[in-house]
Scaffold this motif. Structure first.
Motif, PDB file in Angstrom:
ATOM      1  N   PRO A  22      30.931  -3.382  -0.949  1.00 33.58           N
ATOM      2  CA  PRO A  22      30.216  -3.203   0.321  1.00 33.58           C
ATOM      3  C   PRO A  22      31.070  -3.510   1.543  1.00 33.58           C
ATOM      4  O   PRO A  22      30.559  -3.587   2.657  1.00 33.58           O
ATOM      5  N   ASP A  23      32.384  -3.682   1.363  1.00 30.95           N
ATOM      6  CA  ASP A  23      33.265  -4.032   2.482  1.00 30.95           C
ATOM      7  C   ASP A  23      33.310  -2.924   3.527  1.00 30.95           C
ATOM      8  O   ASP A  23      33.203  -1.737   3.202  1.00 30.95           O
ATOM      9  N   ARG A  24      33.494  -3.322   4.779  1.00 31.63           N
ATOM     10  CA  ARG A  24      33.788  -2.373   5.851  1.00 31.63           C
ATOM     11  C   ARG A  24      35.275  -2.069   5.779  1.00 31.63           C
ATOM     12  O   ARG A  24      36.085  -2.965   5.537  1.00 31.63           O
ATOM     13  N   VAL A  25      35.603  -0.817   6.001  1.00 28.30           N
ATOM     14  CA  VAL A  25      37.008  -0.418   5.963  1.00 28.30           C
ATOM     15  C   VAL A  25      37.326   0.333   7.252  1.00 28.30           C
ATOM     16  O   VAL A  25      36.620   1.275   7.613  1.00 28.30           O
ATOM     17  N   ALA A  26      38.374  -0.092   7.928  1.00 22.73           N
ATOM     18  CA  ALA A  26      38.793   0.555   9.170  1.00 22.73           C
ATOM     19  C   ALA A  26      39.419   1.903   8.865  1.00 22.73           C
ATOM     20  O   ALA A  26      40.108   2.065   7.855  1.00 22.73           O
ATOM     21  N   THR A  27      39.208   2.857   9.761  1.00 27.32           N
ATOM     22  CA  THR A  27      39.828   4.172   9.572  1.00 27.32           C
ATOM     23  C   THR A  27      41.346   4.044   9.567  1.00 27.32           C
ATOM     24  O   THR A  27      42.020   4.760   8.832  1.00 27.32           O
ATOM     25  N   SER A  28      41.857   3.126  10.350  1.00 24.34           N
ATOM     26  CA  SER A  28      43.314   2.933  10.378  1.00 24.34           C
ATOM     27  C   SER A  28      43.834   2.494   9.011  1.00 24.34           C
ATOM     28  O   SER A  28      44.931   2.889   8.601  1.00 24.34           O
ATOM     29  N   LYS A  55      28.244   4.751   8.141  1.00 22.66           N
ATOM     30  CA  LYS A  55      27.889   3.965   9.321  1.00 22.66           C
ATOM     31  C   LYS A  55      29.195   3.458   9.898  1.00 22.66           C
ATOM     32  O   LYS A  55      30.088   3.033   9.157  1.00 22.66           O
ATOM     33  N   SER A  56      29.287   3.507  11.204  1.00 24.20           N
ATOM     34  CA  SER A  56      30.502   3.077  11.875  1.00 24.20           C
ATOM     35  C   SER A  56      30.180   1.959  12.847  1.00 24.20           C
ATOM     36  O   SER A  56      29.240   2.067  13.632  1.00 24.20           O
ATOM     37  N   GLU A  57      30.952   0.881  12.761  1.00 21.49           N
ATOM     38  CA  GLU A  57      30.799  -0.229  13.691  1.00 21.49           C
ATOM     39  C   GLU A  57      32.120  -0.427  14.408  1.00 21.49           C
ATOM     40  O   GLU A  57      33.169  -0.498  13.778  1.00 21.49           O
TER      41      GLU A  57
END
Length: 142
Positions: A22-28, A55-57
């Motif tokens: 469930p981690d958020r991953v940066a586009t970079s 979903k983007s934060e």
């Protein structure tokens, strides 16, 4: 049928998010993993968010997460939503200037082939294509 780079990158983003959930991953971070332009991948991510797949934060600690469980996202739906290249043949587009269009017998078979392509992709979910989660995780985790 041939997938354009935009669609290919969209699928790579989704697969990465499925494996890293469930981690958020940066586009970079995803761009670095695949050695792609961060700017271009950000445009793909924006389209995926607009289409409701991610979903983007923004900001510190921000990044992308899946908007739905991987078994709820079909590959066909993703490809339909983000495919940028034109139709298989000109006569499927809105500006056809083909001389033989009124009498052409090729249009229907090509339309059926295109629909068969999407129907096949509709039979697979993001969960299906990331079933080798352990192996993918080893490849997609820096």
């Amino acid at each position: 049928m041939q997938l354009d780079k935009f669609t290919d990158y969209a699928l790579r983003i989704l697969m990465t998010l499925a494996v890293r959930a469930p981690d958020r991953v940066a586009t970079s971070e995803i761009a670095a993993l695949f050695d792609l332009s961060d700017n271009h991948l950000s445009k793909v991510a924006t389209e995926l968010a607009r289409a409701g797949f991610v979903k983007s934060e923004r900001g510190r600690g921000g990044g992308l997460t899946l908007a739905h469980a991987p078994d709820q996202i079909t590959i066909g739906a993703v490809v339909r939503a983000v495919k940028r290249s034109g139709p298989v043949v000109e006569c499927f587009g809105t500006k056809s200037s083909c001389l033989i269009l009124p009498a052409c017998g090729l249009r229907d078979p090509l339309a059926q082939a295109q629909e068969a392509f999407f129907a096949t992709l509709d039979g697979y979910t993001l969960a299906d294509v990331t079933a080798q989660r352990g192996a993918l995780s080893a490849l997609l985790t820096p």
